[in-house]
Design a protein around this motif. Structure first.
Motif, mmCIF file in Angstrom:
data_model
loop_
_atom_site.group_PDB
_atom_site.id
_atom_site.type_symbol
_atom_site.label_atom_id
_atom_site.label_comp_id
_atom_site.label_asym_id
_atom_site.label_seq_id
_atom_site.Cartn_x
_atom_site.Cartn_y
_atom_site.Cartn_z
ATOM 1 N N GLY A 18 -27.069 24.011 10.626
ATOM 2 C CA GLY A 18 -28.554 24.570 10.636
ATOM 3 C C GLY A 18 -29.866 23.910 10.464
ATOM 4 N N TYR A 19 -29.775 23.719 11.457
ATOM 5 C CA TYR A 19 -30.881 22.719 11.686
ATOM 6 C C TYR A 19 -31.722 23.771 12.686
ATOM 7 C CZ TYR A 19 -28.600 18.061 10.123
ATOM 8 O OH TYR A 19 -27.846 17.425 9.382
ATOM 9 N N PHE A 20 -31.123 24.150 12.491
ATOM 10 C CA PHE A 20 -32.986 25.492 13.112
ATOM 11 C C PHE A 20 -33.350 26.479 12.838
ATOM 12 C CE2 PHE A 20 -30.047 23.655 16.804
ATOM 13 C CZ PHE A 20 -31.359 23.372 17.559
ATOM 14 N N THR A 21 -34.539 27.166 12.555
ATOM 15 C CA THR A 21 -34.826 27.601 12.043
ATOM 16 C C THR A 21 -36.107 28.790 12.734
ATOM 17 O OG1 THR A 21 -36.645 26.572 11.231
ATOM 18 C CG2 THR A 21 -34.801 26.689 10.027
ATOM 19 N N LEU A 22 -36.187 30.190 12.090
ATOM 20 C CA LEU A 22 -37.099 30.852 12.688
ATOM 21 C C LEU A 22 -38.353 30.978 12.442
ATOM 22 C CD1 LEU A 22 -35.433 34.073 14.591
ATOM 23 C CD2 LEU A 22 -35.476 31.312 15.807
ATOM 24 N N GLU A 23 -39.711 30.822 12.877
ATOM 25 C CA GLU A 23 -40.776 30.958 12.693
ATOM 26 C C GLU A 23 -40.830 32.670 12.937
ATOM 27 O OE1 GLU A 23 -43.175 26.828 10.517
ATOM 28 O OE2 GLU A 23 -43.518 27.894 12.425
ATOM 29 N N TYR A 24 -41.958 32.994 12.739
ATOM 30 C CA TYR A 24 -42.399 34.406 12.975
ATOM 31 C C TYR A 24 -44.571 34.504 12.605
ATOM 32 C CZ TYR A 24 -37.861 35.334 11.916
ATOM 33 O OH TYR A 24 -36.548 35.166 11.670
ATOM 34 N N GLN A 25 -44.517 34.849 14.063
ATOM 35 C CA GLN A 25 -46.271 35.575 14.376
ATOM 36 C C GLN A 25 -46.838 36.255 15.197
ATOM 37 O OE1 GLN A 25 -48.180 33.018 17.980
ATOM 38 N NE2 GLN A 25 -50.040 32.577 17.322
ATOM 39 N N PRO A 26 -47.368 36.626 14.275
ATOM 40 C CA PRO A 26 -48.101 38.452 14.086
ATOM 41 C C PRO A 26 -48.668 37.944 15.426
ATOM 42 C CG PRO A 26 -49.097 36.918 11.930
ATOM 43 C CD PRO A 26 -48.833 35.476 12.514
ATOM 44 N N LYS A 27 -48.307 40.057 15.918
ATOM 45 C CA LYS A 27 -49.104 40.380 17.505
ATOM 46 C C LYS A 27 -49.685 41.627 16.466
ATOM 47 C CE LYS A 27 -45.185 40.118 20.088
ATOM 48 N NZ LYS A 27 -44.134 40.337 21.323
ATOM 49 N N MET A 28 -51.169 41.695 16.495
ATOM 50 C CA MET A 28 -52.356 42.499 16.428
ATOM 51 C C MET A 28 -52.902 43.440 17.145
ATOM 52 S SD MET A 28 -52.549 41.097 13.326
ATOM 53 C CE MET A 28 -54.047 41.693 12.551
ATOM 54 N N ASN A 29 -52.579 44.962 16.666
ATOM 55 C CA ASN A 29 -53.488 45.847 16.982
ATOM 56 C C ASN A 29 -55.254 45.347 17.351
ATOM 57 O OD1 ASN A 29 -55.088 48.173 17.822
ATOM 58 N ND2 ASN A 29 -52.856 49.330 17.877
ATOM 59 N N LEU A 30 -55.542 45.030 18.751
ATOM 60 C CA LEU A 30 -56.839 44.680 18.663
ATOM 61 C C LEU A 30 -57.932 46.060 18.006
ATOM 62 C CD1 LEU A 30 -56.752 42.552 21.613
ATOM 63 C CD2 LEU A 30 -56.585 41.724 19.226
ATOM 64 N N VAL A 31 -57.551 47.242 18.185
ATOM 65 C CA VAL A 31 -58.573 48.298 18.574
ATOM 66 C C VAL A 31 -58.517 48.293 16.568
ATOM 67 C CG1 VAL A 31 -58.948 50.583 18.842
ATOM 68 C CG2 VAL A 31 -57.583 48.828 20.009
ATOM 69 N N HIS A 32 -57.745 48.891 16.058
ATOM 70 C CA HIS A 32 -57.482 48.819 14.232
ATOM 71 C C HIS A 32 -57.395 47.453 13.132
ATOM 72 C CE1 HIS A 32 -54.667 52.415 16.656
ATOM 73 N NE2 HIS A 32 -56.227 52.962 16.034
ATOM 74 N N GLY A 33 -57.277 46.645 14.099
ATOM 75 C CA GLY A 33 -56.757 44.898 13.626
ATOM 76 C C GLY A 33 -55.428 45.415 12.780
ATOM 77 N N GLU A 34 -54.898 46.257 13.622
ATOM 78 C CA GLU A 34 -53.197 45.888 12.674
ATOM 79 C C GLU A 34 -52.357 45.611 13.446
ATOM 80 O OE1 GLU A 34 -52.695 50.448 11.974
ATOM 81 O OE2 GLU A 34 -54.194 50.456 10.471
ATOM 82 N N LEU A 35 -51.472 44.695 11.944
ATOM 83 C CA LEU A 35 -50.387 44.517 12.731
ATOM 84 C C LEU A 35 -49.405 45.311 13.815
ATOM 85 C CD1 LEU A 35 -48.346 41.183 11.669
ATOM 86 C CD2 LEU A 35 -46.778 43.746 10.398
ATOM 87 N N SER A 36 -49.025 44.723 14.564
ATOM 88 C CA SER A 36 -48.551 45.840 15.717
ATOM 89 C C SER A 36 -47.128 45.658 15.626
ATOM 90 C CB SER A 36 -49.209 45.358 16.593
ATOM 91 O OG SER A 36 -48.807 44.523 17.351
ATOM 92 N N GLY A 37 -46.338 44.223 15.259
ATOM 93 C CA GLY A 37 -45.152 43.449 15.327
ATOM 94 C C GLY A 37 -45.124 41.861 15.160
ATOM 95 N N VAL A 38 -44.445 41.251 15.664
ATOM 96 C CA VAL A 38 -43.880 39.568 15.397
ATOM 97 C C VAL A 38 -43.229 39.136 16.580
ATOM 98 C CG1 VAL A 38 -44.142 39.384 12.530
ATOM 99 C CG2 VAL A 38 -41.829 38.769 13.496
#
Ligand code: C2E
Ligand code: MG
Ligand code: MG
Ligand code: MG
Length: 278
Positions: free
Chosen positions: A38-58
């Motif tokens: 169990g020494y592995f973990t996941l981190e998450y980086q946002p993907k942004m919609n550049l037109v609306h400035g909203e989160l589009s996924g990670v």
């Protein structure tokens, strides 16, 4: 053999080779154990919609936190995990963890979030890979709309059977992105056969997009190519507002990079999510 060196000193083999082999063997052993420990973990980086400035996924990015060796970056251990095939159990763990997280976020009432998982060529070569993906999604209770897969172009550009595997993954309804796009060999000649939904422009072109005309021209060409072929396009490694501004002018609709957020543990990224209006 023994080689005489200047100054009368002698050296066995190439400098550092034995030490490197030993380090490799030690690292391989630790890698093998770490999946179970169990020494592995996941981190998450946002993907942004550049037109609306909203989160589009990670995007999910694996982290190896070794109790003695500290944090070892993926660029150091993924190649070793691939050579030793440890990437197969590790990759399964990564996919399961990401699916589990997607299901958890859904239960918690957040707006639907698609998690993109990086997948290695070695995993794609596994004849059971499509069944494995299907099984893990079913066991974790997630639909294909909650998952994406990122593959590097070099993994399949000239491989017929691999393109077929990717098509079967897409037939499940999972979106596939080509990571680090532009750095592979056969980019333009293979484009019409590329079984993908999204081109992810490599960060080497984004890094100097505001000062290097060539980078800007390449990015422009990739966006045009994507538009023509009906593919989505995303720029990775955006660090400044200048870079983001140029990308928007060039018609790039999606982006990712430290400007928006670095990869974060799940609890830290949740605070940027919005909840479904009930
Ligand atoms: P990638 O999939 O192209 O991921 C992008 C890398 O760039 C990540 O590094 C990310 O943390 C970093 N990055 C994101 N935004 C910026 C930015 O604005 N500036 C800079 N300089 N860097 C940025 P990371 O997490 O170290 O991963 C490196 C590579 O290791 C990944 O490249 C991917 O090829 C591989 N990798 C990471 N996680 C996984 C995984 O779960 N499975 C597999 N098979 N490979 C993985
Ligand atoms: Mg990626
Ligand atoms: Mg990339
Ligand atoms: Mg990469």
């Amino acid at each position: 053999y023994v080689k005489e060196q200047g100054g009368g000193s002698y050296q066995m083999y190439e400098p550092g080779t034995a030490a490197k082999t030993l380090e490799r063997i030690l690292l391989e052993n630790e890698l093998r154990k770490s999946v179970h420990l169990g020494y592995f973990t996941l981190e998450y980086q946002p993907k942004m919609n550049l037109v609306h400035g909203e989160l589009s996924g990670v995007e999910a990015l694996v982290r190896w936190n070794h109790p003695d060796l500290g944090q070892i970056p993926p660029d150091k251990f993924i190649p070793l995990a691939e050579e030793t095939k440890i990437i197969l159990p590790l990759g399964e763990w990564i996919l399961r963890k990401a699916c589990n997280q997607a299901a958890q976020w859904k239960r918690q009432g957040y707006d639907p979030i698609r998690i993109a998982v990086n997948m290695s060529t070695i995993q794609l070569e596994d004849p059971e890979i499509v069944e494995t993906i299907e099984r893990i999604m079913m066991e974790e209770g997630v639909g294909p709309e909650m998952i994406g897969i990122e593959l590097t172009e070099s993994s399949f550009a000239d491989r017929h059977e691999m393109r077929y595997t990717i098509q079967r993954i897409r037939d499940l309804g999972i979106v596939v992105a080509i990571d680090d796009f532009g750095t592979g060999y056969s980019t333009f000649s293979y484009i019409k056969e590329l079984p993908a939904d999204t081109l992810k422009i490599d960060m080497s072109f984004i890094r100097d997009i505001d000062v290097n005309e060539n980078s800007q021209a390449i990015v422009k060409a990739i966006i045009t190519l994507a538009d023509t072929a009906g593919l989505n396009v995303i720029a990775e490694g955006i660090e400044t507002t200048e870079q983001a501004g140029i990308l928007q002018l060039l018609g790039c609709r999606e982006g990712q990079g430290y400007l928006y957020s670095k990869p974060l543990p799940p609890e830290a990224i949740e605070s940027t999510f919005s909840k479904v209006e009930k």
